[in-house]
Design a protein around this motif. Structure first.
Motif, PDB file in Angstrom:
ATOM      1  N   MET A 145      79.896  23.390  -0.187  1.00 39.20           N
ATOM      2  CA  MET A 145      79.698  24.813   0.065  1.00 39.20           C
ATOM      3  C   MET A 145      78.203  25.075  -0.018  1.00 39.20           C
ATOM      4  N   GLU A 146      77.610  25.465   1.077  1.00 38.89           N
ATOM      5  CA  GLU A 146      76.157  25.562   1.182  1.00 38.89           C
ATOM      6  C   GLU A 146      75.623  26.787   0.436  1.00 38.89           C
ATOM      7  N   PRO A 147      74.358  26.726  -0.014  1.00 40.44           N
ATOM      8  CA  PRO A 147      73.787  27.839  -0.769  1.00 40.44           C
ATOM      9  C   PRO A 147      73.921  29.189  -0.070  1.00 40.44           C
ATOM     10  N   ALA A 148      73.772  29.218   1.249  1.00 40.70           N
ATOM     11  CA  ALA A 148      73.873  30.498   1.968  1.00 40.70           C
ATOM     12  C   ALA A 148      75.253  31.125   1.785  1.00 40.70           C
ATOM     13  N   THR A 149      76.284  30.292   1.737  1.00 35.92           N
ATOM     14  CA  THR A 149      77.647  30.799   1.549  1.00 35.92           C
ATOM     15  C   THR A 149      77.844  31.304   0.127  1.00 35.92           C
ATOM     16  N   THR A 150      77.383  30.527  -0.832  1.00 32.89           N
ATOM     17  CA  THR A 150      77.473  30.938  -2.241  1.00 32.89           C
ATOM     18  C   THR A 150      76.757  32.262  -2.458  1.00 32.89           C
ATOM     19  N   LEU A 151      75.551  32.390  -1.926  1.00 34.68           N
ATOM     20  CA  LEU A 151      74.757  33.601  -2.132  1.00 34.68           C
ATOM     21  C   LEU A 151      75.347  34.791  -1.386  1.00 34.68           C
ATOM     22  N   ARG A 152      75.950  34.546  -0.250  1.00 33.66           N
ATOM     23  CA  ARG A 152      76.632  35.622   0.483  1.00 33.66           C
ATOM     24  C   ARG A 152      77.787  36.182  -0.360  1.00 33.66           C
ATOM     25  N   LEU A 153      78.543  35.291  -0.968  1.00 32.34           N
ATOM     26  CA  LEU A 153      79.643  35.712  -1.843  1.00 32.34           C
ATOM     27  C   LEU A 153      79.113  36.463  -3.061  1.00 32.34           C
ATOM     28  N   ALA A 154      78.012  35.962  -3.625  1.00 28.84           N
ATOM     29  CA  ALA A 154      77.418  36.594  -4.808  1.00 28.84           C
ATOM     30  C   ALA A 154      77.004  38.031  -4.511  1.00 28.84           C
ATOM     31  N   LYS A 155      76.477  38.241  -3.327  1.00 26.24           N
ATOM     32  CA  LYS A 155      75.985  39.574  -2.957  1.00 26.24           C
ATOM     33  C   LYS A 155      77.103  40.525  -2.546  1.00 26.24           C
ATOM     34  N   ASP A 156      78.213  39.968  -2.033  1.00 26.31           N
ATOM     35  CA  ASP A 156      79.269  40.820  -1.474  1.00 26.31           C
ATOM     36  C   ASP A 156      80.349  41.225  -2.476  1.00 26.31           C
ATOM     37  N   PHE A 157      80.491  40.463  -3.582  1.00 27.93           N
ATOM     38  CA  PHE A 157      81.598  40.733  -4.509  1.00 27.93           C
ATOM     39  C   PHE A 157      81.089  40.781  -5.948  1.00 27.93           C
ATOM     40  N   SER A 158      81.248  41.938  -6.566  1.00 29.03           N
ATOM     41  CA  SER A 158      80.675  42.141  -7.907  1.00 29.03           C
ATOM     42  C   SER A 158      81.359  41.292  -8.970  1.00 29.03           C
ATOM     43  N   ASN A 159      82.627  40.877  -8.737  1.00 27.19           N
ATOM     44  CA  ASN A 159      83.311  40.058  -9.742  1.00 27.19           C
ATOM     45  C   ASN A 159      83.125  38.560  -9.508  1.00 27.19           C
ATOM     46  N   ILE A 160      82.378  38.174  -8.466  1.00 27.38           N
ATOM     47  CA  ILE A 160      81.928  36.778  -8.348  1.00 27.38           C
ATOM     48  C   ILE A 160      80.581  36.708  -9.056  1.00 27.38           C
ATOM     49  N   VAL A 161      80.607  36.184 -10.280  1.00 24.39           N
ATOM     50  CA  VAL A 161      79.466  36.350 -11.195  1.00 24.39           C
ATOM     51  C   VAL A 161      78.610  35.103 -11.351  1.00 24.39           C
ATOM     52  N   ALA A 162      79.124  33.942 -10.898  1.00 25.71           N
ATOM     53  CA  ALA A 162      78.410  32.692 -11.156  1.00 25.71           C
ATOM     54  C   ALA A 162      78.920  31.604 -10.228  1.00 25.71           C
ATOM     55  N   VAL A 163      78.150  30.526 -10.162  1.00 19.25           N
ATOM     56  CA  VAL A 163      78.627  29.309  -9.517  1.00 19.25           C
ATOM     57  C   VAL A 163      78.385  28.138 -10.463  1.00 19.25           C
ATOM     58  N   LYS A 164      79.409  27.322 -10.625  1.00 19.79           N
ATOM     59  CA  LYS A 164      79.234  26.015 -11.250  1.00 19.79           C
ATOM     60  C   LYS A 164      78.922  25.060 -10.103  1.00 19.79           C
ATOM     61  N   GLU A 165      77.672  24.675 -10.004  1.00 24.51           N
ATOM     62  CA  GLU A 165      77.194  23.822  -8.915  1.00 24.51           C
ATOM     63  C   GLU A 165      77.207  22.374  -9.397  1.00 24.51           C
ATOM     64  N   ALA A 166      77.949  21.523  -8.704  1.00 24.16           N
ATOM     65  CA  ALA A 166      78.092  20.139  -9.158  1.00 24.16           C
ATOM     66  C   ALA A 166      77.953  19.164  -8.000  1.00 24.16           C
ATOM     67  N   GLY A 167      76.945  19.408  -7.170  1.00 22.08           N
ATOM     68  CA  GLY A 167      76.684  18.503  -6.061  1.00 22.08           C
ATOM     69  C   GLY A 167      75.675  17.423  -6.379  1.00 22.08           C
ATOM     70  N   ASN A 168      75.151  17.450  -7.628  1.00 23.89           N
ATOM     71  CA  ASN A 168      74.120  16.509  -8.070  1.00 23.89           C
ATOM     72  C   ASN A 168      72.950  16.485  -7.086  1.00 23.89           C
ATOM     73  N   ASN A 169      72.559  17.679  -6.648  1.00 25.35           N
ATOM     74  CA  ASN A 169      71.546  17.828  -5.608  1.00 25.35           C
ATOM     75  C   ASN A 169      70.515  18.850  -6.084  1.00 25.35           C
ATOM     76  N   GLN A 170      69.372  18.360  -6.545  1.00 24.42           N
ATOM     77  CA  GLN A 170      68.358  19.251  -7.095  1.00 24.42           C
ATOM     78  C   GLN A 170      67.846  20.252  -6.058  1.00 24.42           C
TER      79      GLN A 170
END
Length: 291
Positions: A145-170
């Motif tokens: 799930m690419e950063p643009a998708t994660t950030l789009r969700l973060a901005k659009d839904f107030s109850n999406i509060v965080a992401v546990k990112e585990a792609g081992n990709n700095q």
């Protein structure tokens, strides 16, 4: 969402020799973590072998952990899957009393497009008022799930509060940290990168190794949150080898071996997983004795 800042741990499910749930060991694990500084607990994540635990066992585990925790720390429950309608149904019908948030893994196996990820989590966000932590783990789901998708969700839904990112990709962590909304939490799902992510502006970790060394790991993350990088890296360097060991074969066989060496639970896992090899068990035992 202050309650999800710091060190969360993805609890294992301890088993008896007959592979039934070891309730006593689970209670001991919960108390050990709370008493040694873990900030919140994650129930029935992938580290808990949720794929091979029955519905009845999952409820037993939830009930035991809620009672043992006794509101001392927040609790996050793993609720996810690749059947969106089924996940929505669970969110609408389950009793979430005692649960502070949801960790929901990105749909696995189906390999949705980025729009598919967005629509999946949109449906989940509209099905519950609980805080949702997205969980991106492409090594298990077969699709990033690419950063643009994660950030789009973060901005659009107030109850999406965080992401546990585990792609081992700095680089992906950096993209999320650079453009995230101010109140959106970037939580590391990679024990080896957790300190660096925290120092770069992340909110901590949902850890596997943290449940075996909660005092040390939570102190490291707290130092990272305070920007005390030299002190924090002393702990990080001490734990680098054991972090490598626990993921060398499969999770949670590695962490269960550590917990067995610490007399917290047995190292039994359910098929298709198998116990750590004798070679790996020896390496882990030597590390624990020397720690």
């Amino acid at each position: 969402m202050q309650k999800f800042i710091g060190t969360g741990v993805a609890l294992v499910t301890p088993f008896n020799n007959d592979l039934s749930v070891d309730v006593e060991a689970l209670i001991n694990l919960v108390n050990f973590n709370i008493e040694n500084g873990t900030n919140y607990l994650v129930i029935n994540g992938t580290t808990a072998e949720s794929a091979t635990i029955t519905k009845e066992e999952k409820q037993l585990i939830i009930d035991v952990i809620i009672k043992a925790t006794n509101k001392r720390v927040p609790l996050v429950l793993g609720v996810g899957g690749n059947n969106t309608l089924e996940v929505v149904k669970e969110l609408k019908t389950r009793d979430f009393t005692g649960i502070d948030g949801i960790l929901s893994v990105a749909p696995y196996y189906s390999k949705p497009t980025q729009e598919g990820f967005y629509q999946h989590y949109k449906a989940l966000a509209e099905a519950t008022d609980l805080p949702i932590i997205l969980y991106n783990v492409p090594g298990r789901t077969a699709k990033n799930m690419e950063p643009a998708t994660t950030l789009r969700l973060a901005k659009d839904f107030s109850n999406i509060v965080a992401v546990k990112e585990a792609g081992n990709n700095q680089q992906q962590y950096n993209a999320l940290l650079k453009d995230k909304p101010a109140d959106f939490l970037i939580i590391s799902g990679d024990d080896d990168l957790a300190l660096g992510v925290t120092l770069a502006g992340g909110s901590g970790v949902i850890s596997v190794i943290g449940q075996a060394y909660p005092a040390e790991f939570s102190k490291m993350i707290q130092l990272g949150l305070e920007g005390k990088n030299q002190e924090a890296y002393k702990i990080h360097f001490k734990m680098m080898d054991i972090i490598d060991y626990i993921f060398e074969e499969n999770n949670p066989a590695g962490i269960k071996t550590v917990l067995q060496e610490l007399n917290i639970c047995k190292n039994d896992v359910r098929l298709p997983l198998v116990k750590a090899s004798e070679q790996l068990q020896t390496k882990i035992a030597d590390y624990v004795k020397a720690f």
